[in-house]
Design a protein around this motif. Structure first.
Motif, PDB file in Angstrom:
ATOM      1  N   ARG A 186       0.867  -1.172   0.000  1.00  0.00           N
ATOM      2  CA  ARG A 186       0.000   0.000   0.000  1.00  0.00           C
ATOM      3  C   ARG A 186       0.910   1.229   0.000  1.00  0.00           C
ATOM      4  NH1 ARG A 186      -4.092  -0.676   4.859  1.00  0.00           N
ATOM      5  NH2 ARG A 186      -5.172   0.999   3.737  1.00  0.00           N
ATOM      6  N   PHE A 187       0.521   2.263  -0.764  1.00  0.00           N
ATOM      7  CA  PHE A 187       1.445   3.381  -1.026  1.00  0.00           C
ATOM      8  C   PHE A 187       0.669   4.696  -0.986  1.00  0.00           C
ATOM      9  CE2 PHE A 187       3.766   6.315  -3.736  1.00  0.00           C
ATOM     10  CZ  PHE A 187       5.103   6.080  -3.422  1.00  0.00           C
ATOM     11  N   ALA A 188       1.243   5.707  -0.308  1.00  0.00           N
ATOM     12  CA  ALA A 188       0.582   7.015  -0.220  1.00  0.00           C
ATOM     13  C   ALA A 188       1.603   8.127  -0.412  1.00  0.00           C
ATOM     14  CB  ALA A 188      -0.121   7.189   1.117  1.00  0.00           C
ATOM     15  N   VAL A 189       1.154   9.214  -1.037  1.00  0.00           N
ATOM     16  CA  VAL A 189       1.960  10.427  -1.207  1.00  0.00           C
ATOM     17  C   VAL A 189       1.428  11.452  -0.223  1.00  0.00           C
ATOM     18  CG1 VAL A 189       2.730  12.230  -2.783  1.00  0.00           C
ATOM     19  CG2 VAL A 189       2.300   9.914  -3.649  1.00  0.00           C
ATOM     20  N   ILE A 190       2.299  11.939   0.654  1.00  0.00           N
ATOM     21  CA  ILE A 190       1.927  12.935   1.650  1.00  0.00           C
ATOM     22  C   ILE A 190       2.418  14.300   1.188  1.00  0.00           C
ATOM     23  CG2 ILE A 190       2.053  13.623   4.068  1.00  0.00           C
ATOM     24  CD1 ILE A 190       0.749  10.866   3.604  1.00  0.00           C
ATOM     25  N   GLY A 191       1.518  15.247   1.021  1.00  0.00           N
ATOM     26  CA  GLY A 191       1.926  16.592   0.658  1.00  0.00           C
ATOM     27  C   GLY A 191       2.535  17.319   1.836  1.00  0.00           C
ATOM     28  N   MET A 192       3.579  18.065   1.570  1.00  0.00           N
ATOM     29  CA  MET A 192       4.258  18.854   2.604  1.00  0.00           C
ATOM     30  C   MET A 192       4.369  20.294   2.101  1.00  0.00           C
ATOM     31  SD  MET A 192       5.063  16.650   5.050  1.00  0.00           S
ATOM     32  CE  MET A 192       6.540  17.190   5.936  1.00  0.00           C
ATOM     33  N   GLY A 193       4.857  21.181   2.962  1.00  0.00           N
ATOM     34  CA  GLY A 193       5.072  22.561   2.558  1.00  0.00           C
ATOM     35  C   GLY A 193       3.810  23.185   1.974  1.00  0.00           C
ATOM     36  N   ARG A 194       3.984  23.983   0.917  1.00  0.00           N
ATOM     37  CA  ARG A 194       2.824  24.637   0.304  1.00  0.00           C
ATOM     38  C   ARG A 194       1.877  23.641  -0.371  1.00  0.00           C
ATOM     39  NH1 ARG A 194       6.312  28.550   0.589  1.00  0.00           N
ATOM     40  NH2 ARG A 194       5.442  30.556   1.255  1.00  0.00           N
ATOM     41  N   PHE A 195       2.421  22.496  -0.758  1.00  0.00           N
ATOM     42  CA  PHE A 195       1.570  21.469  -1.347  1.00  0.00           C
ATOM     43  C   PHE A 195       0.565  20.968  -0.301  1.00  0.00           C
ATOM     44  CE2 PHE A 195       1.628  17.028  -3.524  1.00  0.00           C
ATOM     45  CZ  PHE A 195       0.488  17.352  -4.239  1.00  0.00           C
ATOM     46  N   GLY A 196       1.079  20.587   0.845  1.00  0.00           N
ATOM     47  CA  GLY A 196       0.189  20.133   1.909  1.00  0.00           C
ATOM     48  C   GLY A 196      -0.704  21.235   2.443  1.00  0.00           C
ATOM     49  N   GLY A 197      -0.226  22.486   2.353  1.00  0.00           N
ATOM     50  CA  GLY A 197      -1.016  23.617   2.845  1.00  0.00           C
ATOM     51  C   GLY A 197      -2.018  24.139   1.831  1.00  0.00           C
ATOM     52  N   ARG A 198      -2.076  23.521   0.648  1.00  0.00           N
ATOM     53  CA  ARG A 198      -2.976  23.962  -0.428  1.00  0.00           C
ATOM     54  C   ARG A 198      -2.720  25.426  -0.786  1.00  0.00           C
ATOM     55  NH1 ARG A 198      -6.763  20.587  -1.803  1.00  0.00           N
ATOM     56  NH2 ARG A 198      -8.083  22.220  -2.703  1.00  0.00           N
TER      57      ARG A 198
ATOM     58  N   GLU B  12      -0.297  16.422   4.649  1.00  0.00           N
ATOM     59  CA  GLU B  12      -1.674  16.160   4.221  1.00  0.00           C
ATOM     60  C   GLU B  12      -1.650  15.095   3.121  1.00  0.00           C
ATOM     61  OE1 GLU B  12      -5.835  17.060   4.359  1.00  0.00           O
ATOM     62  OE2 GLU B  12      -4.184  17.744   5.631  1.00  0.00           O
ATOM     63  N   PRO B  13      -2.473  14.024   3.220  1.00  0.00           N
ATOM     64  CA  PRO B  13      -2.504  13.000   2.168  1.00  0.00           C
ATOM     65  C   PRO B  13      -2.931  13.604   0.833  1.00  0.00           C
ATOM     66  CG  PRO B  13      -3.690  12.280   4.135  1.00  0.00           C
ATOM     67  CD  PRO B  13      -3.403  13.729   4.318  1.00  0.00           C
ATOM     68  N   MET B  14      -2.221  13.268  -0.253  1.00  0.00           N
ATOM     69  CA  MET B  14      -2.491  13.866  -1.553  1.00  0.00           C
ATOM     70  C   MET B  14      -2.772  12.853  -2.656  1.00  0.00           C
ATOM     71  SD  MET B  14      -2.646  17.110  -1.578  1.00  0.00           S
ATOM     72  CE  MET B  14      -2.398  18.402  -0.370  1.00  0.00           C
ATOM     73  N   ALA B  15      -2.198  11.675  -2.586  1.00  0.00           N
ATOM     74  CA  ALA B  15      -2.411  10.701  -3.652  1.00  0.00           C
ATOM     75  C   ALA B  15      -2.135   9.307  -3.114  1.00  0.00           C
ATOM     76  CB  ALA B  15      -1.499  10.997  -4.852  1.00  0.00           C
ATOM     77  N   GLY B  16      -2.587   8.311  -3.889  1.00  0.00           N
ATOM     78  CA  GLY B  16      -2.362   6.932  -3.482  1.00  0.00           C
ATOM     79  C   GLY B  16      -3.415   6.459  -2.503  1.00  0.00           C
ATOM     80  N   ASP B  17      -2.982   5.631  -1.554  1.00  0.00           N
ATOM     81  CA  ASP B  17      -3.885   5.024  -0.568  1.00  0.00           C
ATOM     82  C   ASP B  17      -4.229   6.074   0.485  1.00  0.00           C
ATOM     83  OD1 ASP B  17      -4.904   3.583   1.692  1.00  0.00           O
ATOM     84  OD2 ASP B  17      -4.090   1.741   0.808  1.00  0.00           O
TER      85      ASP B  17
END
Length: 995
Positions: A711-723, A814-819
Motif C-alpha cells: 500500500r502506497f501514499a503520497v503525503i503533501g508537505m510545505g505549500r503542497f500540503g497547505g494547499r 496532508e494526504p495527496m495521492a495513493g492510498d
C-alpha cells in the motif's frame, strides 16, 4: 361665461400649444397687461413654439410688469409686429429661467434683442468689448456680461447659430470679459500696471473656442518686467493684477457671479506661483512637465493683456506640444490618460454624466487630442485647439475615416447641445442629464424633439453616446487596418510612417512587427479575414491597455493561425464579447498563460463559457487523469495525457486569475486579493495532486499491472500540503508504504522505491509545459535518508530521532495521492509531533528561533534586496509562516482551530483564540497575501518562478498591472510592498522573536 366643469376654448388652445399647466397660464393671460398676448393668435403660437411655454409666459409676465408704465405698450407692440424679436425673446424666456430673472431685474435689457442685422449674427470679440465698455466695476461687468449672454442665447435657441458657433461666441465673450476685468484691475492699481507686461493665456474650452454657458475659464498668466523694472517686483505686481482679475470674475456680488477663473493648469498647479516669466514657463515645460500638460497646451491661446507677450508665449510652447509624443514617458502617460476618470463620479450619476460618463464628451475630446499629439508632429494641419476643427483635419489627412469622423462630429454636436441647454436653464455648471420629467421635456423640446420629447431625447442621447463609445476605439485602430488590409486602394489611409507613429504612441515596442501581424490577420477576402477586421479594432485597444501590447498581438496571431479555419473559434470571438476581451487580457498579460494556450489552442473555448473559468475539483480532475492514463499504451503516454490535462487546467486557473485581477468591461476586477490567492492555491494544489495520482497509476501499471505489492501514499508537505501552491511551486512530499498481507517487507520496500523512481522519471521527461518537480527533501534524514519508508519506520524515527524542525515541517502534512486511508493513518501518527501536548518547551522555542535567524542570514541570495524578496525577505512569506507555525506548535494541542495545514486559516484561528490582536492579524495576512500574489504575478509574467520583482521594466509593469497598479505606478507598487512588509516584520519581531 364658462360653464363649470367645461374647459374654455383658451384652456384647450393652451393645452394644444404645449402648456403643461393650462389653468395657471389662463390666469396669467387674464391679467390686464396680457390682453394683447391673450387676443393675438400669433403670440400664442410663438409661445407654443418655445422649449417651455409655461416658463416663457411666466417670464414674459414678469418682464411686462417690471417695465415702466409708459414702456409696457412699446414692448408688447414690438412683440406683435417684430417676429425676430418675438422669436428671440420668447425663445430665451422659454429656455432659461436665469435669463428671465435677469430681464426682470433689468427690464430694459430686452432691447438688446431688437437688432437683427447681418453683422449681429456672428459678433466677435470687438463687438462684445463694445458691449462691456461701460462696465467700470464688478457689478456693472456682471450686468453687461448677462446682457451680452442674452443675445448669444437668443441666437442659439432660435437656431441662428449652431452649437459650434455658440461655443465660439461664448469664448469670445469670455475673452472680452477677461480684458474688461484686467482693465478694471489696472485702473485700481496703476503703479502695478506700470511695472509689468502681463499676458493672459486662455486654456481648455475657452482657449479652444468651444466654451460652455457655465464653465471655469482656465488661464495661465505670463509676465515680463517693463524696460528698466526689477523682474522680481514686476512679477509681484503682475501677481496682484492677476489675482484681482480672478476676483473680479469669480466673486459673488448682488448680481451674482460670472464664472470662476481657474489657473490650476499652470506649472506645478495650485502649488506653483500664479505668475511666471516666459523663461520660467519654458524651463518648467522642458524639464518637469507631464504629457497631460502638453495635451492641455494644445488649446493655449493669448486672449488678454500684452498681445505681443501672449503670442510670444504661444509660439514658444507650441513646438514643445508637438514633441510630446517623442518623450520617454509618453506611452505610459497616454495609457493612463486613456482610462476615463470616473472614480470620483457617484455611482448613481455615472449614467447621467454627459462629460465623463461612458460615451461622453471627454471620450471625443481625448480621442481627437491624442491623435493630434501623435500625428501633429509631422502634420501642421492638425494644430487646432478646436475639437471639431481638429476632427475635420484628421479626416482630411486620412488619419481617421471620413464616415467615422462625420459620425463623431454629429454625436459631439448633439451632446454639446444637450450640455448647453441644460446649463442655460439656470446658468449653473453641470454635466448631468436631469431626472425630472418636466426638465427632460423642456430639454427635448429645446433640441427640436416635439413628438414625445422625453422618449425622443433619451433615444437620441443613448444613440449618440453609443456611437461615441464605439468610435472611441475605432478611431485609433480601424485606420491601422485600412493601412495594411489593401482592400480599397482608392481610399485615403494612414501612411506607413503615420501608422508606425500611432502604434508606437499606443505602446507597441516594435511597430514594424505589429503592422506585419495586422496585415497577416486582416488582409484578403476570406471569412476569417473579414471577422478579424471586425474584431481587431477592439482587440488592439485591449492590447494597448496592457503592459505588453506586442505580446498580445503576436499571441493573437499565433492562436488565429492555429485555429483560424475552425468555425467555432471565429464564431466564439464574433458572438461572445466576453470571450474576445478575456482572450485579449490573457494574451497580453505575460508569458505563462499564452504559452499554455498556444500548446492547446482549443482551450480558447473556456474563455467564452460562463462556467469555463471555474476551477474543477480534485475528484473530477483525478477521475479524468486516471481514465486517460488507463487508456494509454505506455507509462510515458499516460503521463503525457496527464500533462495535457494539467496544461489545460493551469491555463484555466491562470486565465481566471488574470481576468479576476484585471477585470473586464462586463466583470470588474475582484476586490479581495485574498480570495484570488486562495482560489489559485486550491486549484493548483488539486491539479498537482491529481497529476501525481496519474503518475503513480502509470508507474504501477508499467511494472505490476493494477496492484502494487504494498500500500502506497503520497503525503503533501510545505505549500503542497497547505494547499497554497503557486504556478511554479515544486511538490514537497513524503512517501509512505505498508506491505500488503503476505508480502515480504524487503520486496514491498523495493517495489515502493521503484514506484518513486519511476514517478520522478516520468514527471521529469523533457517538455515545454511548466514542470512538476517532486521534492522529498523534508523526509527523515533529508537527502541522505531513504526516499520511502514504511509507516512503522516513520513512527520509530520520529519517536527516537525526530528534530524540532521536522515537527514543524509536519504541520503541513496532508494526504495527496495513493492510498488515502494509509495517508490518514500517517497524519494521525504525526499529530502528537506537530501539536505537542502542553505545547513547546523553552528550548524548542529557542531552537526554532535560532533556525529562523540562521535561514535569514544564510539562505537569502547574494545581492538580493531583503525588502523585496517575497520568500525570505523582511515581512515576507517565511516571516509570516514561521510566526503562525510557532502559534500552532505552542497552542495547537489546546485550540482545535489551529490544527490546519493552511497559513491563513491558522492565523484566523490564532486571532479567534485571542493569541494575536485584530490589527496584527490583519497586518500579517495582508503581507502574506501580497507576497504570494507577487510570486504568482512573476510566474504569470515571466513564465518561470521567481521570488523577487522583475528587473525588466516591461515585466515589472506587467506585475504591477496584475496587482492593480496602472501605468506609471510601478514606484507606488514597490513602495506599498515595502511599507506593508515592513509593518509585518515589526509584528514578527514582537510575536515570533519576542522583541
Amino acid at each position: 361665461m364658462t360653464v363649470p366643469g367645461r374647459r374654455s376654448s383658451t384652456f384647450t388652445r393652451l393645452l394644444r400649444h404645449g402648456f403643461t399647466d393650462p389653468s395657471a397660464a389662463e390666469r396669467l393671460l387674464g391679467l390686464p397687461d396680457m390682453a394683447a398676448v391673450r387676443t393675438d393668435p400669433v403670440l400664442l403660437d410663438a409661445l407654443g413654439a418655445v422649449a417651455d411655454p409655461d416658463l416663457a409666459l411666466r417670464g414674459l409676465v414678469r418682464l411686462v410688469e417690471a417695465q415702466k408704465p409708459q414702456d409696457r405698450q412699446s414692448l408688447l407692440d414690438t412683440l406683435v409686429s417684430a417676429k425676430p424679436l418675438r422669436d428671440r425673446l420668447l425663445g430665451v424666456l422659454g429656455a432659461s429661467e436665469a435669463l428671465g430673472d435677469h430681464l426682470a431685474r433689468h427690464p430694459s435689457d430686452w432691447k438688446a434683442l431688437v437688432t437683427y442685422e447681418a453683422a449681429d449674427l456672428h459678433p466677435g470679440v470687438e463687438d462684445f468689448e463694445r458691449g462691456l465698455a461701460d462696465a467700470t466695476d464688478p457689478v456693472m461687468l456682471r450686468v453687461a456680461y448677462r446682457r451680452c449672454l442674452l443675445s448669444i442665447a437668443a441666437r442659439d435657441v432660435c437656431g441662428t447659430t449652431d452649437v459650434a458657433e455658440t461655443a465660439a461666441e461664448l469664448a469670445d465673450l469670455a475673452t472680452a470679459t477677461l480684458r474688461a476685468a484686467l482693465a478694471i484691475a489696472r485702473t485700481a492699481a496703476p503703479a502695478d500696471a506700470a511695472l509689468c507686461r502681463l499676458a493672459v493665456i486662455a486654456m481648455g474650452k475657452c482657449g479652444g473656442h468651444e466654451l460652455n454657458y457655465v464653465s471655469d475659464v482656465d488661464v495661465i498668466f505670463v509676465a515680463e518686467p517693463v524696460e528698466g523694472a526689477d523682474e522680481s517686483k514686476a512679477v509681484q505686481a503682475a501677481t496682484r493684477l492677476a489675482s484681482h482679475l480672478m476676483r473680479i470674475c469669480s466673486e459673488t456680488t448682488v448680481e451674482g457671479t460670472i464664472w470662476p477663473v481657474d489657473a490650476n493648469l499652470r506649472p506645478e498647479g495650485r502649488n506653483g506661483p500664479l505668475v511666471r516669466t516666459l523663461s520660467s514657463h519654458l524651463a518648467y515645460y522642458q524639464r518637469w512637465a507631464k504629457t497631460w500638460e502638453f495635451q492641455a497646451l494644445l488649446k493655449a491661446r493669448a486672449v488678454a493683456g500684452d498681445p505681443a507677450l501672449g503670442e510670444e508665449y504661444v509660439e514658444a510652447v507650441s513646438p514643445l506640444v508637438w514633441q510630446a509624443a517623442e518623450r520617454e514617458n509618453f506611452v505610459p502617460d497616454v495609457q493612463k490618460m486613456r482610462r476615463r476618470v470616473v472614480d470620483n463620479i457617484p455611482v448613481a450619476e455615472v449614467e447621467r454624466e454627459l462629460k465623463l460618463g461612458p460615451g461622453g464628451l471627454r471620450d471625443v475630446e481625448f480621442a481627437v487630442q491624442l491623435l493630434q499629439l501623435v500625428h501633429g508632429r509631422s502634420d501642421a494641419t492638425l494644430h487646432s485647439g478646436s475639437t471639431l476643427e481638429a476632427l475635420r483635419a484628421l479626416a482630411a489627412g486620412g488619419y481617421v475615416g471620413r464616415a467615422d469622423a462625420a459620425q463623431m462630429d454629429s454625436a459631439y454636436r448633439f451632446l454639446r447641445a444637450m450640455e448647453h441647454r441644460i446649463q442655460l436653464y439656470r446658468l449653473r455648471r453641470t454635466h448631468l442629464v436631469p431626472e425630472d420629467e418636466a426638465d427632460l421635456r423642456r430639454l427635448g423640446r429645446s433640441l427640436g424633439l416635439r413628438t414625445d420629447p422625453v422618449a425622443g431625447l433619451n433615444k437620441e442621447w443613448k444613440r449618440h453616446a453609443s456611437v461615441v463609445r464605439r468610435l472611441h476605439e475605432k478611431l485609433f485602430y480601424r485606420p491601422l487596418l485600412d493601412a495594411v488590409a489593401q482592400l480599397t486602394p482608392g481610399e485615403t489611409r494612414l501612411s506607413p510612417k503615420a501608422a508606425w507613429q500611432r502604434l508606437e504612441a499606443l505602446g507597441y515596442a516594435d511597430p514594424g512587427a505589429a503592422l506585419r501581424h495586422l496585415e497577416a490577420l486582416s488582409s484578403g477576402v476570406t471569412r476569417k479575414a473579414a471577422i478579424q477586421r471586425t474584431l481587431l479594432p477592439v482587440l488592439l485597444g485591449w492590447f494597448a491597455d496592457s503592459a505588453d501590447p506586442d505580446a498580445g498581438l503576436l499571441g493573437f496571431r499565433k492562436v488565429s493561425d492555429a485555429l483560424g479555419k475552425t468555425p467555432w473559434y471565429l464564431r466564439l470571438l464574433r458572438d461572445e464579447g466576453a470571450a474576445a476581451e478575456n482572450l485579449a487580457r490573457v494574451l497580453s498579460a505575460g508569458r505563462l498563460a499564452p504559452d499554455l494556450l498556444l500548446r492547446a489552442p482549443e482551450a480558447v473555448a473556456l474563455l467564452g463559457d460562463p462556467e469555463g473559468l471555474r476551477p474543477r475539483g480534485r475528484d473530477h480532475l483525478e477521475q479524468e487523469i486516471l481514465a486517460a492514463v488507463g487508456r494509454a499504451d505506455t507509462a510515458e503516454a499516460g503521463v503525457a495525457a496527464a500533462r495535457g490535462v494539467r496544461r489545460r487546467e493551469l491555463f484555466r486557473t491562470a486565465a481566471a486569475d488574470l481576468i479576476g485581477s484585471y477585470g473586464t468591461e462586463e466583470s470588474p476586477a475582484e476586490a479581495d486579493p485574498g480570495a484570488l490567492v486562495d482560489r489559485v492555491g486550491n486549484a493548483v494544489t488539486d491539479l498537482n495532486a491529481a497529476t501525481l495520482a496519474g503518475a503513480l497509476r502509470a508507474a504501477v501499471r508499467e511494472h505490476w499491472g493494477d496492484t502494487l505489492p504494498t500500500r502506497f501514499a503520497v503525503i503533501g508537505m510545505g505549500r503542497f500540503g497547505g494547499r497554497e501552491q503557486s504556478y511554479g511551486s515544486d511538490a514537497d512530499v513524503l512517501f509512505v508504504h505498508e506491505p500488503r498481507e503476505g508480502v515480504d517487507e524487503h520486496e514491498a520496500t523495493r517495489a515502493a522505491n521503484t514506484v518513486v523512481t519511476e514517478m520522478r522519471r516520468l514527471l521529469q521527461v523533457p517538455t515545454a509545459d511548466p514542470p512538476l518537480l517532486i521534492d522529498a527533501d523534508l523526509r527523515p534524514e533529508g537527502k541522505s535518508g531513504p526516499l520511502v519508508r514504511t509507516l512503522a519506520s516513520y513512527e520509530v524515527y520520529y519517536r527516537r530521532w525526530g528534530l524540532v524542525w521536522e515537527s514543524q515541517a509536519l504541520l503541513r502534512a496532508e494526504p495527496m495521492a495513493g492510498d488515502m486511508e494509509l495517508g490518514r493513518r500517517f497524519v494521525d501518527l504525526v499529530a502528537s509531533l506537530r501539536y505537542p501536548a502542553e505545547g513547546l518547551g523553552d528550548d524548542a522555542v529557542r531552537e526554532i528561533r535560532r533556525l529562523k535567524a540562521r535561514m535569514e542570514s544564510e539562505r537569502l541570495p547574494r545581492g538580493a534586496d531583503p525588502t523585496l524578496h517575497t520568500k525570505l525577505g523582511r515581512g515576507g512569506l517565511s516571516d509570516v509562516e514561521w510566526t503562525v507555525q510557532l502559534f500552532q506548535m505552542r497552542h495547537g494541542w489546546a485550540e482545535p482551530g489551529l490544527r490546519t495545514t493552511r497559513t491563513r486559516e491558522a492565523l484566523a484561528a490564532a486571532h479567534a483564540a485571542g493569541l494575536v490582536t485584530t490589527e496584527d492579524a490583519q497586518i500579517l495576512d495582508e503581507a502574506w497575501v501580497l507576497a504570494t500574489r507577487v510570486r504568482n504575478g512573476v510566474m504569470l509574467v515571466r513564465g518561470r518562478a521567481g521570488d523577487t520583482f522583475p528587473s525588466d521594466s516591461r515585466e515589472l509593469g506587467a506585475v504591477g498591472r496584475y496587482l492593480g497598479y496602472g501605468p506609471g505606478h510601478v514606484g507606488d507598487m514597490l513602495d506599498d510592498y515595502r511599507r506593508i512588509t515592513r509593518r509585518a516584520r515589526a509584528v514578527v519581531e514582537e510575536l515570533f522573536y519576542g522583541a
